[in-house]
Design a protein around this motif. Sequence first.
Motif, PDB file in Angstrom:
ATOM      1  N   ALA A  72       0.835  -1.202   0.000  1.00  0.00           N
ATOM      2  CA  ALA A  72       0.000   0.000   0.000  1.00  0.00           C
ATOM      3  C   ALA A  72       0.872   1.255   0.000  1.00  0.00           C
ATOM      4  O   ALA A  72       1.947   1.253   0.604  1.00  0.00           O
ATOM      5  CB  ALA A  72      -0.885   0.001   1.241  1.00  0.00           C
ATOM      6  N   ARG A 115      -9.457   1.423   3.199  1.00  0.00           N
ATOM      7  CA  ARG A 115      -9.626   0.441   2.138  1.00  0.00           C
ATOM      8  C   ARG A 115     -10.453   1.053   1.017  1.00  0.00           C
ATOM      9  O   ARG A 115     -11.467   1.696   1.255  1.00  0.00           O
ATOM     10  CB  ARG A 115     -10.331  -0.796   2.711  1.00  0.00           C
ATOM     11  CG  ARG A 115     -10.647  -1.866   1.690  1.00  0.00           C
ATOM     12  CD  ARG A 115     -11.133  -3.127   2.380  1.00  0.00           C
ATOM     13  NE  ARG A 115     -10.021  -3.914   2.897  1.00  0.00           N
ATOM     14  CZ  ARG A 115      -9.339  -4.796   2.152  1.00  0.00           C
ATOM     15  NH1 ARG A 115      -9.654  -4.981   0.887  1.00  0.00           N
ATOM     16  NH2 ARG A 115      -8.368  -5.496   2.672  1.00  0.00           N
ATOM     17  N   ASP A 118     -10.538  -3.170  -3.368  1.00  0.00           N
ATOM     18  CA  ASP A 118      -9.663  -4.210  -2.826  1.00  0.00           C
ATOM     19  C   ASP A 118      -8.278  -3.676  -2.485  1.00  0.00           C
ATOM     20  O   ASP A 118      -7.338  -4.433  -2.308  1.00  0.00           O
ATOM     21  CB  ASP A 118      -9.556  -5.371  -3.819  1.00  0.00           C
ATOM     22  CG  ASP A 118      -8.992  -4.893  -5.153  1.00  0.00           C
ATOM     23  OD1 ASP A 118      -9.126  -3.677  -5.439  1.00  0.00           O
ATOM     24  OD2 ASP A 118      -8.411  -5.697  -5.891  1.00  0.00           O
ATOM     25  N   ARG A 119      -8.148  -2.353  -2.401  1.00  0.00           N
ATOM     26  CA  ARG A 119      -6.817  -1.795  -2.157  1.00  0.00           C
ATOM     27  C   ARG A 119      -6.759  -1.033  -0.843  1.00  0.00           C
ATOM     28  O   ARG A 119      -7.730  -0.449  -0.403  1.00  0.00           O
ATOM     29  CB  ARG A 119      -6.458  -0.843  -3.306  1.00  0.00           C
ATOM     30  CG  ARG A 119      -6.491  -1.508  -4.669  1.00  0.00           C
ATOM     31  CD  ARG A 119      -5.249  -2.333  -4.886  1.00  0.00           C
ATOM     32  NE  ARG A 119      -4.072  -1.509  -4.892  1.00  0.00           N
ATOM     33  CZ  ARG A 119      -3.559  -0.956  -5.991  1.00  0.00           C
ATOM     34  NH1 ARG A 119      -4.108  -1.155  -7.155  1.00  0.00           N
ATOM     35  NH2 ARG A 119      -2.485  -0.209  -5.901  1.00  0.00           N
ATOM     36  N   GLU A 120      -5.567  -1.008  -0.247  1.00  0.00           N
ATOM     37  CA  GLU A 120      -5.391  -0.265   0.997  1.00  0.00           C
ATOM     38  C   GLU A 120      -4.512   0.962   0.736  1.00  0.00           C
ATOM     39  O   GLU A 120      -3.627   0.936  -0.119  1.00  0.00           O
ATOM     40  CB  GLU A 120      -4.655  -1.130   2.033  1.00  0.00           C
ATOM     41  CG  GLU A 120      -5.290  -2.463   2.336  1.00  0.00           C
ATOM     42  CD  GLU A 120      -6.254  -2.389   3.507  1.00  0.00           C
ATOM     43  OE1 GLU A 120      -6.404  -1.281   4.078  1.00  0.00           O
ATOM     44  OE2 GLU A 120      -6.867  -3.412   3.830  1.00  0.00           O
ATOM     45  N   ILE A 230      -4.358   5.747  -5.701  1.00  0.00           N
ATOM     46  CA  ILE A 230      -4.107   4.367  -6.167  1.00  0.00           C
ATOM     47  C   ILE A 230      -3.360   4.384  -7.500  1.00  0.00           C
ATOM     48  O   ILE A 230      -2.380   3.662  -7.699  1.00  0.00           O
ATOM     49  CB  ILE A 230      -5.445   3.596  -6.329  1.00  0.00           C
ATOM     50  CG1 ILE A 230      -6.167   3.501  -4.988  1.00  0.00           C
ATOM     51  CG2 ILE A 230      -5.214   2.232  -6.953  1.00  0.00           C
ATOM     52  CD1 ILE A 230      -5.628   2.470  -4.042  1.00  0.00           C
ATOM     53  N   ASP A 234       0.265   2.919  -8.312  1.00  0.00           N
ATOM     54  CA  ASP A 234       0.496   1.903  -9.344  1.00  0.00           C
ATOM     55  C   ASP A 234       1.674   2.283 -10.229  1.00  0.00           C
ATOM     56  O   ASP A 234       2.509   1.459 -10.570  1.00  0.00           O
ATOM     57  CB  ASP A 234      -0.758   1.721 -10.216  1.00  0.00           C
ATOM     58  CG  ASP A 234      -1.823   0.920  -9.480  1.00  0.00           C
ATOM     59  OD1 ASP A 234      -1.475   0.284  -8.469  1.00  0.00           O
ATOM     60  OD2 ASP A 234      -2.991   0.940  -9.914  1.00  0.00           O
TER      61      ASP A 234
END
Length: 471
Positions: A72, A115, A118-120, A230, A234
């Motif tokens: 994360a 959260r 599905d990501r933290e 996010i 990435d």
Amino acid sequence: LALRLKATAAEVIKKLMVLGVFAAVNDTIDFDTATLVAMEFHAKVEKEVVVTIEEQIIDDSEDKDDNLVPRAPVVVVMGHVDHGKTSLLDAIRHANVTASEAGGITQHIGAYQVRLEDREVTFLDTPGHAAFTTMRARGAQVTDIAILVVAADDGIMPQTIEAIHHAKAANVSIIVAINKMDKPGANPQHVMEQLTEYELVPEEWGGDTPCIPVSAVTKAGIKDLLEMIILTADIKELKANPDRAAKGTVIEARLDKGRGPIATMLVQNGTLRTGDIIVAGTTVGRVRAMTNADGQKIEQAGPSVPVEITGLDDVPTGGDIFNAVSDERLARELVEQRRTEMKEERFNSRTKVTLDNLFDQMKQGDMKELQIIVKADVQGSVEAVRQSLEKLSDEEVRVNVIHGGVGAISESDVMLASASNAIIVGFNVRPDPVAEENAKRDGVDMRLYRIIYDCIGEIESAMKGMLAPKF
Ligand code: GDP
């Protein structure tokens, strides 16, 4: 090498010359070159490996690519006072709390995870950017992304500029949250125009700074902001190895009357488990209990997870690096060694650059960039000094003004200088008392001038090693 070979330095240097290596008596040569020379003297060569306690107990060799998994991002929120940092963090936190959990989030541990599908995302909730800079000054690189909050009705203010410079100096990605969009006076275009003056060109204008309009009050744009975090994470391909001994940074720590030292720690690599022996700065201990940001007891925490732990024998300092280690005896030895080193460091804060040691550091090849912070009574002087100073750059050293601003030299300026190994120059301004004390403590060189010419002249002389000694 000459001593070991029972030869004179001149003989060794001669052999080196034959090999095409022109070394002086105090130069370092690599193992292979030394082997060739030794062979010339018919000596037997063996590699001696000196392993420090630190290397023995803190082994980073397992971090091969195939052990790495995504982690994360760690995010910090910065910006001018009252622009909505706290409100934004609250909005982000509540946007993702289900009703059943809502009662459990009152506890403050200085960091928490949110959260998103599905990501933290891990947020550091430390007060302002001060903590952020203190940590960096201690060698900890904790943050991946900085969210710069700018109120749409107020625009860029002095602390916004400071935050930009801090984030840039720490080399973190910046996402701008243009907050208070619900207010009638909101003018995001104006904010974006102002940002370009600080080399933050909005994405929609072809630059690479994402600018997300939000409102912490109506919650508009919060989801876009999280998605941008996010996306940025990435692109950075943040990874860590959960299958190794834990390592990370102390976020904050305190002494609890009943439970003893309590530390909030961010695991940055590996997995931390209850029962692990850890070394944090100059403290040591065994993790007795571990809770997450929601106050739940947990047994283990992987990369990017903030936890609160008990079990250390002393209170560590925010910014201390911690390591889980396998051998308690070695751990205690390491702590002793660090305590001694710290005493020595306090004794001479020699590593910091000053105008007096600048030339020596340049000669040793340690200095490729001279970082300077400029404070003045008027903006015009800041700009004039910045330009004149940066023109002093030559092939050996680049002069780089990392922060300039109007007003007294503040605690935050000293922190930035300390973290970035910079010199502070002031024109017709003075340091405030805290700044002065901290500069002394941290060995930050602070120079005050009334005339720009004096400053340029003095720094130029220092770069040439011709600074008149002070008596
Ligand atoms: P901080 O000092 O940056 O942490 O700012 P705060 O979060 O304490 O916010 C300062 C003030 O601005 C408070 O009165 C907030 O209610 C208000 N505020 C924060 N965000 C918004 C927003 O999006 N819209 C409006 N109208 N007010 C906001």
